[in-house]
Design a protein around this motif. Structure first.
Motif, PDB file in Angstrom:
ATOM      1  N   PRO A 168       0.698  -1.239   0.101  1.00 32.72           N
ATOM      2  CA  PRO A 168       0.086   0.343  -0.319  1.00 32.72           C
ATOM      3  C   PRO A 168       1.259   1.401   0.057  1.00 32.72           C
ATOM      4  O   PRO A 168       1.612   1.600   0.596  1.00 32.72           O
ATOM      5  CB  PRO A 168      -0.395  -0.149   1.392  1.00 32.72           C
ATOM      6  CG  PRO A 168      -0.931  -1.516   1.557  1.00 32.72           C
ATOM      7  CD  PRO A 168       0.316  -1.764   1.203  1.00 32.72           C
ATOM      8  N   LYS A 169       0.802   2.219  -0.814  1.00 33.03           N
ATOM      9  CA  LYS A 169       1.275   3.543  -1.144  1.00 33.03           C
ATOM     10  C   LYS A 169       0.509   4.490   0.469  1.00 33.03           C
ATOM     11  O   LYS A 169       2.286   5.000   1.486  1.00 33.03           O
ATOM     12  CB  LYS A 169       0.549   3.951  -1.757  1.00 33.03           C
ATOM     13  CG  LYS A 169       0.984   3.538  -3.028  1.00 33.03           C
ATOM     14  CD  LYS A 169       0.397   4.658  -4.505  1.00 33.03           C
ATOM     15  CE  LYS A 169       0.980   3.755  -5.873  1.00 33.03           C
ATOM     16  NZ  LYS A 169       0.209   4.582  -7.303  1.00 33.03           N
ATOM     17  N   ILE A 170      -0.703   4.446   1.065  1.00 27.87           N
ATOM     18  CA  ILE A 170      -0.891   4.740   2.475  1.00 27.87           C
ATOM     19  C   ILE A 170      -1.236   3.761   3.285  1.00 27.87           C
ATOM     20  O   ILE A 170      -2.086   3.039   3.027  1.00 27.87           O
ATOM     21  CB  ILE A 170      -1.740   5.632   2.231  1.00 27.87           C
ATOM     22  CG1 ILE A 170      -1.516   7.222   0.958  1.00 27.87           C
ATOM     23  CG2 ILE A 170      -2.433   6.419   3.569  1.00 27.87           C
ATOM     24  CD1 ILE A 170      -2.172   7.909   0.507  1.00 27.87           C
ATOM     25  N   THR A 171      -1.137   3.912   4.217  1.00 29.80           N
ATOM     26  CA  THR A 171      -1.791   2.469   5.566  1.00 29.80           C
ATOM     27  C   THR A 171      -2.015   3.599   6.449  1.00 29.80           C
ATOM     28  O   THR A 171      -0.723   4.309   7.462  1.00 29.80           O
ATOM     29  CB  THR A 171      -0.551   1.952   6.203  1.00 29.80           C
ATOM     30  OG1 THR A 171      -0.491   1.199   4.702  1.00 29.80           O
ATOM     31  CG2 THR A 171      -0.991   0.926   6.714  1.00 29.80           C
ATOM     32  N   THR A 172      -3.084   3.428   7.027  1.00 29.49           N
ATOM     33  CA  THR A 172      -3.452   4.342   8.714  1.00 29.49           C
ATOM     34  C   THR A 172      -3.886   3.232   9.543  1.00 29.49           C
ATOM     35  O   THR A 172      -3.934   1.547   8.995  1.00 29.49           O
ATOM     36  CB  THR A 172      -4.032   5.463   8.312  1.00 29.49           C
ATOM     37  OG1 THR A 172      -6.012   4.908   7.629  1.00 29.49           O
ATOM     38  CG2 THR A 172      -3.578   6.748   7.025  1.00 29.49           C
ATOM     39  N   THR A 179      -3.072   0.084  -4.674  1.00 31.26           N
ATOM     40  CA  THR A 179      -2.746  -1.128  -6.526  1.00 31.26           C
ATOM     41  C   THR A 179      -3.827  -2.612  -5.541  1.00 31.26           C
ATOM     42  O   THR A 179      -2.942  -3.305  -5.214  1.00 31.26           O
ATOM     43  CB  THR A 179      -1.964  -1.031  -7.357  1.00 31.26           C
ATOM     44  OG1 THR A 179      -1.534   0.350  -7.370  1.00 31.26           O
ATOM     45  CG2 THR A 179      -2.687  -1.888  -8.022  1.00 31.26           C
ATOM     46  N   TYR A 180      -4.293  -2.902  -5.833  1.00 30.81           N
ATOM     47  CA  TYR A 180      -5.154  -4.020  -5.694  1.00 30.81           C
ATOM     48  C   TYR A 180      -5.687  -5.270  -6.531  1.00 30.81           C
ATOM     49  O   TYR A 180      -6.155  -4.527  -8.144  1.00 30.81           O
ATOM     50  CB  TYR A 180      -6.533  -3.958  -4.976  1.00 30.81           C
ATOM     51  CG  TYR A 180      -6.122  -3.385  -3.287  1.00 30.81           C
ATOM     52  CD1 TYR A 180      -5.830  -4.381  -1.775  1.00 30.81           C
ATOM     53  CD2 TYR A 180      -5.866  -2.105  -3.391  1.00 30.81           C
ATOM     54  CE1 TYR A 180      -5.349  -4.041  -1.119  1.00 30.81           C
ATOM     55  CE2 TYR A 180      -5.746  -1.837  -1.705  1.00 30.81           C
ATOM     56  CZ  TYR A 180      -5.466  -2.335  -0.974  1.00 30.81           C
ATOM     57  OH  TYR A 180      -5.094  -2.241   0.363  1.00 30.81           O
ATOM     58  N   SER A 195      -6.826  -0.185  -9.324  1.00 33.65           N
ATOM     59  CA  SER A 195      -5.919   1.444  -8.915  1.00 33.65           C
ATOM     60  C   SER A 195      -6.024   2.170  -7.612  1.00 33.65           C
ATOM     61  O   SER A 195      -7.512   2.267  -8.012  1.00 33.65           O
ATOM     62  CB  SER A 195      -4.829   1.402 -10.470  1.00 33.65           C
ATOM     63  OG  SER A 195      -4.512   0.842 -11.157  1.00 33.65           O
ATOM     64  N   ASP A 196      -4.794   2.311  -7.049  1.00 39.15           N
ATOM     65  CA  ASP A 196      -5.736   3.948  -5.630  1.00 39.15           C
ATOM     66  C   ASP A 196      -6.766   3.888  -5.344  1.00 39.15           C
ATOM     67  O   ASP A 196      -8.325   4.770  -4.742  1.00 39.15           O
ATOM     68  CB  ASP A 196      -5.961   5.084  -6.576  1.00 39.15           C
ATOM     69  CG  ASP A 196      -4.296   5.516  -7.120  1.00 39.15           C
ATOM     70  OD1 ASP A 196      -3.853   5.301  -6.726  1.00 39.15           O
ATOM     71  OD2 ASP A 196      -4.679   6.664  -8.907  1.00 39.15           O
TER      72      ASP A 196
END
Length: 209
Positions: A168-172, A179-180, A195-196
């Motif tokens: 993941p590009k962003i993880t919170t 992208t999955y 994507s995204d």
């Protein structure tokens, strides 16, 4: 008088052969948990005093009858206790789309599909097919379990399986974005790239039932 009572007790015991088999299972002169069956017991009570307000009264036969009824009830319970095949509800197969077939055609699913080892060898399309077309069955559970082992995640909002295509590009704490790969079961029955995509953890099915 004591000798007469002993003779009457011996005569009553001789006539109680119908309960001898169960009495031998329970132990001589004792009931469940070691409780007396009308013989000498706690406090010195004997069969001669059962059912009578006076010691040495004429209640000797009544005590023997009570013992017989007690042992008879236990024997009836023993003969009618649940068997091994009654402790678990039998599983019966109910076909969703019954159709008349020749007698040579299988009428129930093969036992292979109840074996978790089968799902470890099954292809990904087979696992998705079982998951979507065997709703509410043990086979659906096994297919979902194997998909999770292969890093697929089920999205409850879209009823679709997702898998990370890359980190993941962003993880919170509430979601991850990247992208999955997802399985399109509605239009193409194929794997597609998204994507995204933001995968919110609140829609993640994290338990199997």
């Amino acid at each position: 008088q004591l000798q007469a009572q002993q003779q009457q007790q011996q005569a009553a015991a001789a006539g109680g052969g119908g309960t001898a088999a169960l009495g031998s299972l329970l132990g001589s002169g004792s009931g469940l948990g070691g409780l007396p069956l009308g013989g000498a017991g706690a406090g010195g009570a004997s069969a001669s005093t059962i059912g009578s307000g006076q010691p040495g009264g004429a209640a000797i036969g009544g005590g023997a009858d009570a013992n017989g009824r007690y042992l008879g009830g236990l024997q009836d319970s023993f003969l009618n206790m649940p068997g091994a095949n009654e402790t678990e509800r039998q599983r019966t197969y109910q076909p969703k789309n019954p159709y008349p077939t020749p007698s040579s055609y299988p009428t129930v699913p093969a036992a292979t599909f109840d074996n978790p080892a089968f799902y470890e060898k099954a292809g990904i399309d087979c696992l998705f097919f079982i998951f979507y077309y065997s709703q509410g069955t043990y086979q659906q559970y096994l297919a979902a379990k194997e998909l999770k082992k292969q890093s697929w995640r089920f999205h409850k909002k879209y009823s679709t399986w997702f898998q990370r295509h890359e980190e993941p590009k962003i993880t919170t704490d509430e979601y991850e974005e990247g992208t999955y790969v997802y399985f399109d079961f509605e239009t193409g029955w194929s794997q597609r790239i998204k994507s995204d995509f933001r995968f919110e953890y609140s829609f993640l099915e994290d338990s199997l039932q």
